[in-house]
Design a protein around this motif. Structure first.
Motif: not given
Length: 210
Positions: A55-61, A96-98, A103-106
């Motif tokens: 997803x946008x932020x990678x693996x997780x809920x 916080x991802x902005x 670059x840390x989004x996933x």
């Protein structure tokens, strides 16, 4: 009988609900929402979440503090088949991802964070929690079918009771505090370090705060 409490070092935010643009604080617990199919809701309540593979932020809920965001999921089913679960989320350490750190989004979890947060910027904010055990279903926030909603709410209560029995034991002493479990008392998890705690413990020092 007197009960002594001392040395507790964990956060509780009485507000619980965050505003859309308010950054969650490390170690706090907040109310959030998760949209799912009504059939999947039963499995989530009884067995817990299964993290998304991507997803946008990678693996997780994935969840959101904005119910309108959760009401749009899942996208491939009728609105009448959607259920929005009310969650209690222990966010842990939040990134916080902005635009400045996209670059840390996933890869936020690999960098030591428990939750990633995208603030609202022309859209609705969302959060991604790495560990499913940080989320607890506490209610049904939206369901168009009153019968399904009632059944799911009963299931939530039943699961909470069975979990309490499993934590405390049906006989003998509480596995957490060691006191007589004949008079049942709730066992929960520390908001900060997720260690099992109960109100009858004399002391708990949060591992993440010590």
């Amino acid at each position: 009988m007197s009960i002594q409490f001392c040395g507790w070092e964990t956060y509780f935010d009485g507000r619980k609900h965050l505003k859309p643009g308010q950054q969650p604080e490390r170690g706090h617990g907040y109310s959030m929402y998760h949209g799912t199919h009504k059939d999947s809701a039963r499995a989530i309540i009884t067995s817990g979440f299964r993290p998304s593979a991507g997803g946008t932020l990678g693996q997780g809920v994935y969840c959101s503090r904005v119910i309108q965001k959760a009401m749009g999921y899942p996208g491939n089913c009728s609105p009448n088949d959607r259920v929005v679960l009310l969650l209690r989320v222990r966010v842990g350490r939040v990134k916080k991802i902005d635009a400045q750190n996209w670059n840390l989004a996933t890869t936020w979890h690999q960098n030591g964070y428990d939750t990633a947060w995208i603030p609202p910027s022309g859209g609705l904010e969302e959060d991604c929690v790495w560990d499913p055990s940080r989320l607890t279903v506490v209610g049904i926030a939206h369901c168009t079918d009153p019968g399904t909603k009632s059944d799911l709410e009963k299931l939530i209560k039943q699961h909470a009771k069975s979990q309490a029995r499993a934590d405390n034991g049906t006989q003998g002493n509480c596995k957490v505090c060691g006191k007589d479990g004949g008079a049942s008392h709730s066992v929960d998890k520390c908001w900060g370090c997720a260690e099992r705690i109960c109100p009858f413990m004399v002391k708990h020092v949060c591992k993440k705060r010590s």
